[in-house]
Enzyme design. Structure first.
Site, short mmCIF file in Angstrom:
data_model
loop_
_atom_site.label_atom_id
_atom_site.label_comp_id
_atom_site.label_asym_id
_atom_site.label_seq_id
_atom_site.Cartn_x
_atom_site.Cartn_y
_atom_site.Cartn_z
CE LYS A 79 -20.13 56.32 1.69
NZ LYS A 79 -19.84 56.67 2.98
CB SER A 154 -16.30 56.11 4.11
OG SER A 154 -17.68 56.36 4.63
CB SER A 178 -18.37 59.05 6.26
OG SER A 178 -17.56 57.90 6.85
#
Length: 487
Positions: A79, A154, A178
Site C-alpha cells: 500500500k 482505503s 481499511s
C-alpha cells in the site's frame, strides 16, 4: 488454475521442487498486470526492474542450496502509505506526489529480508481516508469481480491486486476497517492484527492510536505465513508490543470442536443487507455443524462506536497532517505572496476534499471550548467499547459478524454522501477502538459478489482467529473462487 491465481504456499512448493523459478513467478505476475491493470488500476507505481533483480537473487540462492524463507520469491504489493526507500510513496495525495522516502518501513524491510519480491505500490483513498478508493488523488481502482463497482477502501488497491492476480499477497493498513472491508468486497482474506503486533514505523500516520498494518492473502495458510514475517517487536516503534511471537502456522488446525463463538446482535441489525445476512447465517450453521458452540450475545455500546471513532480519528489526523505545510517536503505552490499564503494554498490545493473534511472535523473537536465536549467524551466511550469486548472474551473464544453491511457498491453511488460512506465501516470500527485483532474471510457470493465474514478475538489471539478461519475454509471452497475480469 493459472500461476497468478495460486496461493503463495502452492507457488513456494513448486519453487522448492524446481518446477518453476522465482523469475518465472515474477514474470507471470507482470504479464497479468499488463493484461488487466488498465481495467482494475490497482497500482500507483510498479517496480519491475527491482522485482526481477530480487527474483534472480532468490533463484541463485536456490541453485546454490542456500536456505530461503517460507515466502521467498513470492510477489508482494505494498500500500502506498508504507515508506519504501528509493520508491515513490504518495499516500495517493497530490501533496506527496513526488515524495521518495530515504528509508523503508519496518514491515517492508521484513518482507524484503524474507526474500519476497516487491511488485509495486498500490492505490488507496488519500491518506487512507475512505471506504471505496474513490478518494485517491490519482485514479479510481475497480473491483475485479465487477469493474463497475468499488474495491472497498482505503486499501482498495492492495485488495484488488491480490483478487485480480496482479500480486500473490499484499500489505495494507487498517484504521477503521481499511483492510477487512476491501478484503470482503474483493473476496480475499484480510487481517487487522492486534494494535502493537506489527510495527507502524514507516507507515505514514493517519490516526496513530488506531492505525495497524496487515496482510491480504488468497487463503488462511498464506495469512499465517505473512504474519510470521511482519509481526514482532520493533524498537523503532514505541507502541510495538515486546512479547514472544508465536509461529502462526501452528494454528492451522482443522478442528474447532468445543470452541465458543458469540454473534453480537448489534452487528446483525436492520442495516445489514439480507443477502449478506444469509451468507453469515449459513457460515454460523457450518461452524455449529463442525462442533463450535455459537450463540447470540451483546456489545451494548456498539452504537456509540461510529461517532467516537470519527472524533478520535479526525482529531489525530488533524495533528498528524499538520506537518504537510509545503516547507520541508511535499507539494508547494510556486507563486505565494508570503508564508501564510504559501501554507494555506499549498494545503488547500494539495489535499483532496475528504482529507480536508476530516482535518476540519478534527481541528474543531480539539479546539478550545469543545475539547471536553467532543474529544474527551469520545475517549471515554472508547473505554466503554473496549470493556464490552473484554467482557465478551471472558465467555467466548471469538466473536463473529459480517465484515461489511453490503457487498461492493457501484462506483459513484456514495461519493456525494459522506455519512452513508462512513456507515460502510459500522462493523469494523469498534475493533480498532478496542485495539483487538480481526480477520475477514470470504464466505460465499451474493448476486455474484463476494461476502466477507469477520472474526474478532482478544488481544494477541490472532492464532485463535486463524484456527477458526482455517477450519471454515477447509470445509468450504470460498477462498478458491477467483473473479473473471471483463469490460
Amino acid at each position: 488454475m493459472e500461476l497468478f491465481q495460486l496461493t503463495a504456499h502452492q507457488l513456494q512448493q513448486m519453487l522448492l521442487k524446481k518446477d518453476i523459478s522465482a523469475l518465472d513467478i515474477t514474470e507471470v505476475v507482470f504479464k497479468r498486470i499488463e493484461q488487466v491493470e488498465d481495467k482494475v488500476k490497482s497500482y500507483l507505481t510498479l517496480t519491475r526492474d527491482q522485482a526481477e533483480a530480487k527474483a534472480r537473487q532468490v533463484d541463485k540462492k536456490i541453485a546454490a542450496g542456500e536456505p530461503i524463507g517460507p515466502l521467498a520469491g513470492i510477489p508482494i504489493a505494498i500500500k502506498d502509505n508504507l515508506c519504501t526507500e528509493g520508491v515513490r510513496t504518495t499516500c495517493a495525495s497530490k501533496i506527496l506526489q513526488d515524495f521518495i522516502p530515504p528509508y523503508s518501513a519496518t514491515s517492508v524491510q521484513r518482507v524484503q529480508a524474507a526474500d519476497m519480491v516487491l511488485v509495486g505500490k498500490t492505490n488507496l483513498d488519500e491518506f487512507a481516508m475512505g471506504s471505496s478508493t474513490e478518494n485517491s488523488g490519482f485514479h479510481l481502482t475497480h473491483n475485479p469481480w465487477d469493474i463497475g463497482r468499488v474495491p472497498g477502501g482505503s486499501s482498495g488497491g492492495s485488495a484488488a491486486a491480490v483478487a485480480a492476480g496482479e500480486a500473490i499477497v499484499s500489505l495494507g493498513s487498517d484504521t477503521g476497517g481499511s483492510i477487512r472491508q476491501p478484503a470482503a468486497f474483493c473476496g480475499v482474506v484480510g487481517m487487522k492484527p492486534t494494535y502493537g503486533a506489527v510495527s507502524r514505523y514507516g507507515l505514514v500516520a493517519y490516526a496513530s492510536s488506531l492505525d495497524q498494518i496487515g496482510p491480504f492473502t488468497r487463503d488462511v495458510t498464506d495469512m499465517a505465513q505473512v504474519l510470521n514475517v511482519i509481526c514482532g517487536h520493533d524498537p523503532m516503534d514505541s507502541t510495538s508490543a515486546n512479547i514472544k511471537q508465536p509461529d502462526y502456522t501452528q494454528y492451522l488446525i482443522n478442528d474447532i470442536k468445543g470452541m465458543k463463538i458469540g454473534v453480537p446482535r448489534e452487528y446483525m441489525a436492520d442495516g445489514i443487507d439480507h443477502p449478506v445476512k444469509e451468507k453469515i447465517n449459513a457460515a454460523i450453521e457450518k461452524l455449529t455443524e463442525l462442533g463450535a458452540f455459537v450463540e447470540e450475545t451483546s456489545l451494548p455500546h456498539t452504537d456509540y462506536a461510529m461517532p467516537a471513532y470519527y472524533l478520535i480519528a479526525t482529531a489525530e489526523a488533524s495533528s498528524n497532517l499538520a506537518r504537510y505545510d509545503g516547507v520541508r517536503y511535499g507539494y508547494r505552490v510556486k507563486d505565494a505572496h508570503d508564508l501564510v499564503d504559501m501554507f494555506m494554498r499549498s494545503r488547500s490545493q494539495g489535499f483532496g476534499d475528504e482529507v480536508k473534511r476530516r482535518i476540519m472535523l478534527g481541528t474543531y473537536s480539539l479546539s478550545a471550548g469543545y475539547y471536553d465536549a467532543y474529544y474527551l467524551k469520545a475517549l471515554k466511550v472508547r473505554t466503554l467499547i473496549k470493556q464490552d469486548f473484554d467482557q465478551a472474551f471472558t465467555k467466548y473464544d471469538a466473536l463473529l459478524s459480517p465484515t461489511s453491511p453490503s457487498t461492493a457498491f457501484k462506483i459513484g453511488a456514495m461519493v456525494n454522501d459522506p455519512i452513508q460512506m462512513y456507515l460502510q465501516d459500522v462493523c469494523t470500527i469498534p475493533v480498532n477502538l478496542a485495539g483487538i485483532p480481526a480477520l475477514s474471510l470470504p464466505c460465499g457470493l451474493a448476486n455474484d459478489l463476494p461476502v466477507g465474514l469477520q472474526l474478532m478475538g482478544k488481544a494477541f489471539a490472532e492464532g485463535t482467529l486463524l484456527r477458526i478461519a482455517y477450519t471454515l475454509e477447509q470445509n468450504s471452497d470460498y477462498t478458491r473462487l477467483r473473479p473473471v475480469i471483463g469490460g
